[in-house]
Motif scaffolding. Structure first.
Motif, PDB file in Angstrom:
ATOM      1  N   ARG A  76      29.640  37.801  48.077  1.00  0.00           N
ATOM      2  CA  ARG A  76      31.016  38.174  47.772  1.00  0.00           C
ATOM      3  C   ARG A  76      31.690  38.637  49.053  1.00  0.00           C
ATOM      4  O   ARG A  76      31.135  39.422  49.827  1.00  0.00           O
ATOM      5  N   VAL A  77      32.874  38.085  49.295  1.00  0.00           N
ATOM      6  CA  VAL A  77      33.620  38.371  50.521  1.00  0.00           C
ATOM      7  C   VAL A  77      34.977  38.947  50.148  1.00  0.00           C
ATOM      8  O   VAL A  77      35.682  38.379  49.306  1.00  0.00           O
ATOM      9  N   LYS A  78      35.316  40.066  50.784  1.00  0.00           N
ATOM     10  CA  LYS A  78      36.594  40.719  50.487  1.00  0.00           C
ATOM     11  C   LYS A  78      37.713  40.079  51.299  1.00  0.00           C
ATOM     12  O   LYS A  78      37.593  39.901  52.517  1.00  0.00           O
ATOM     13  N   ASP A  79      38.774  39.703  50.613  1.00  0.00           N
ATOM     14  CA  ASP A  79      39.948  39.158  51.283  1.00  0.00           C
ATOM     15  C   ASP A  79      40.639  40.284  52.038  1.00  0.00           C
ATOM     16  O   ASP A  79      41.031  41.294  51.428  1.00  0.00           O
ATOM     17  N   GLU A  98      40.765  41.821  47.458  1.00  0.00           N
ATOM     18  CA  GLU A  98      40.015  41.297  46.317  1.00  0.00           C
ATOM     19  C   GLU A  98      38.717  40.644  46.781  1.00  0.00           C
ATOM     20  O   GLU A  98      38.686  39.936  47.779  1.00  0.00           O
ATOM     21  N   SER A  99      37.643  40.898  46.069  1.00  0.00           N
ATOM     22  CA  SER A  99      36.337  40.342  46.404  1.00  0.00           C
ATOM     23  C   SER A  99      36.120  39.043  45.644  1.00  0.00           C
ATOM     24  O   SER A  99      36.263  38.994  44.421  1.00  0.00           O
ATOM     25  N   LYS A 100      35.763  37.976  46.377  1.00  0.00           N
ATOM     26  CA  LYS A 100      35.566  36.657  45.763  1.00  0.00           C
ATOM     27  C   LYS A 100      34.220  36.074  46.185  1.00  0.00           C
ATOM     28  O   LYS A 100      33.736  36.346  47.286  1.00  0.00           O
ATOM     29  N   ALA A 114      29.934  39.704  56.446  1.00  0.00           N
ATOM     30  CA  ALA A 114      30.931  40.068  55.436  1.00  0.00           C
ATOM     31  C   ALA A 114      31.218  41.560  55.469  1.00  0.00           C
ATOM     32  O   ALA A 114      32.373  41.987  55.345  1.00  0.00           O
ATOM     33  N   ARG A 115      30.166  42.381  55.659  1.00  0.00           N
ATOM     34  CA  ARG A 115      30.370  43.834  55.732  1.00  0.00           C
ATOM     35  C   ARG A 115      31.190  44.210  56.958  1.00  0.00           C
ATOM     36  O   ARG A 115      31.949  45.167  56.941  1.00  0.00           O
TER      37      ARG A 115
END
Length: 407
Positions: free
Chosen positions: A37-40, A45-47, A71-72
């Motif tokens: 999951r990657v946060k925009d 928003e996490s997608k 991603a973090r």
């Protein structure tokens, strides 16, 4: 009413198990995939982001762990199938306006001749430092004409182009998390030390032989200013001030696809170079000769009197003209002076002789750098480090002599 299945348990149809996702990794067909999951950064928003195509579960897990870390950090890069060849084609077109024409041609040649044929089909995001290192080794052994070795300096130029492009893939296009070319191992290039190809006496002898040639002033000015070939061929009479005296170097000339083109200097900056009185006399004589040629040809003269160095018909000179003339003049000198032979030298060596002579005479490095048009004196220090070292070796004696002279 229930249906009765006919046959033994082994013959009865089995239900296909749905793929199971375990800690973000699952098998799909013959390959493995992972999801994170990657946060925009704009919406917060996490997608989910799916990445597939791994041969083994371990490969998928390793890629998953690396993607989680990025991603973090907010450094996650979406998967992209663009190849090295496709990216370089877009990259070079995007820089066609801002890169000087001569440099642009060099970049295109490096891409067309060496990079695209060997690693062009590799997916950009799959390019690794080890693959680039192997690419350089292969060029060294079989990258030249007819499968022969390629010069280490040429491989270094290939590296320069690839590194620049991949830097933009990281910083501008955000297709790569880091530049794999930065960690690739370059072949060792044996350093050459430019400098005293000729002694000052040999330079005077060469200019003496050249004195009767109509382009004598070109070789004299090259030796006495250290200017580059293209800078002198771009010189107009409006750039020459014989009263101060000095020349104003504003641009350069080169040949691309058999066409003479003009652009800015190598550093992108103009500069003023002072002249000695002897060079002033040479330029005055050159102008008088050029005026005679123009009057003699009349309407057939093509140059209009703008350029300092022209053909006999007034057209601006092509850069290859003085370069190819240099060895012929050296040969003429050696035929005329069998007991005072001149070793081979290139036109560009006149620039090196100029710089080395000034440095050995104690002219400060920043002054020499300004005359040569180096953007930073550090460039002069690096190119002529051997001369600086030679000066440093005598520094103690210079200091001691200064104290003795005041006693």
């Amino acid at each position: 009413m229930t249906k009765t299945l006919i046959g033994t348990p082994d013959e009865q149809p089995r239900k296909r198990k749905a793929p199971r996702l375990r800690d973000g990794v699952m098998k799909r067909g013959n390959t493995w995939s992972y999801v994170i999951r990657v946060k925009d950064p704009e919406t917060g928003e996490s997608k989910p982001r799916w990445v597939s195509g791994f041969a083994t579960e371990d490969d998928a897990k390793a890629a998953r762990d690396e993607a989680r870390v990025r991603a973090r950090r907010g450094e996650y890069i979406d998967r992209n199938a663009i190849t090295v060849a496709a990216y370089l084609a877009e990259w070079i077109e995007g820089h066609a306006v801002e890169i000087k024409p001569h440099t642009l041609k060099g970049y295109r040649d490096m891409i067309r001749l060496y990079i695209t044929p060997r690693i062009g089909t590799v997916r950009l995001q799959a390019l690794r430092p080890s693959a680039i290192t192997k690419f350089y080794r292969d060029l060294l052994t079989s990258g030249g004409k007819k499968g022969g070795p390629l010069a280490a300096n040429t491989v270094k130029h290939v590296h320069t182009v690839l590194r620049k492009a991949l830097t933009d893939a990281v910083l501008v296009d955000e297709l790569l998390p880091n530049n794999p070319a930065e960690r690739a191992k370059l072949p060792r290039v044996q350093a050459t030390e430019p400098g005293m190809i000729w002694t000052p006496a040999q330079l005077r002898a060469f200019l003496g032989t050249t004195q009767e040639h109509r382009l004598y002033a070109f070789f004299h000015l090259a030796a006495y200013t250290g200017a580059r070939r293209g800078e002198l061929l771009n010189l107009r009479w409006t750039d020459v001030d014989l009263d101060k005296p000095q020349i104003h170097i504003t641009g350069t000339a080169a040949v691309i696809d058999r066409q003479r083109v003009e652009g800015t200097t190598k550093s992108g900056r103009s500069r003023v170079v002072s002249l000695d009185l002897g060079t002033v006399k040479v330029l005055k004589a050159h102008r008088a000769r050029q005026d005679e040629e123009r009057l003699r040809l009349g309407e057939s003269w093509k140059g209009g009197g703008a350029y300092v160095f022209t053909t006999g018909w007034g057209d601006p000179l092509f850069p290859d003209t003085p370069s190819s003339l240099m060895p012929k003049l050296i040969k003429t000198h050696n035929v005329q002076n069998p007991k005072a032979q001149l070793p081979h030298a290139r036109l560009h060596d006149l620039r090196h002789i100029h710089a080395t002579t000034l440095l050995l005479a104690g002219v400060p490095v920043h002054v020499v750098a300004a005359r040569l048009g180096h953007a930073d004196p550090a460039i002069t220090l690096r190119v002529y480090a051997h001369v600086i070292t030679e000066q440093a070796a005598t520094a103690a004696d210079v200091f001691a002599e200064a104290l003795r002279s005041t006693a």
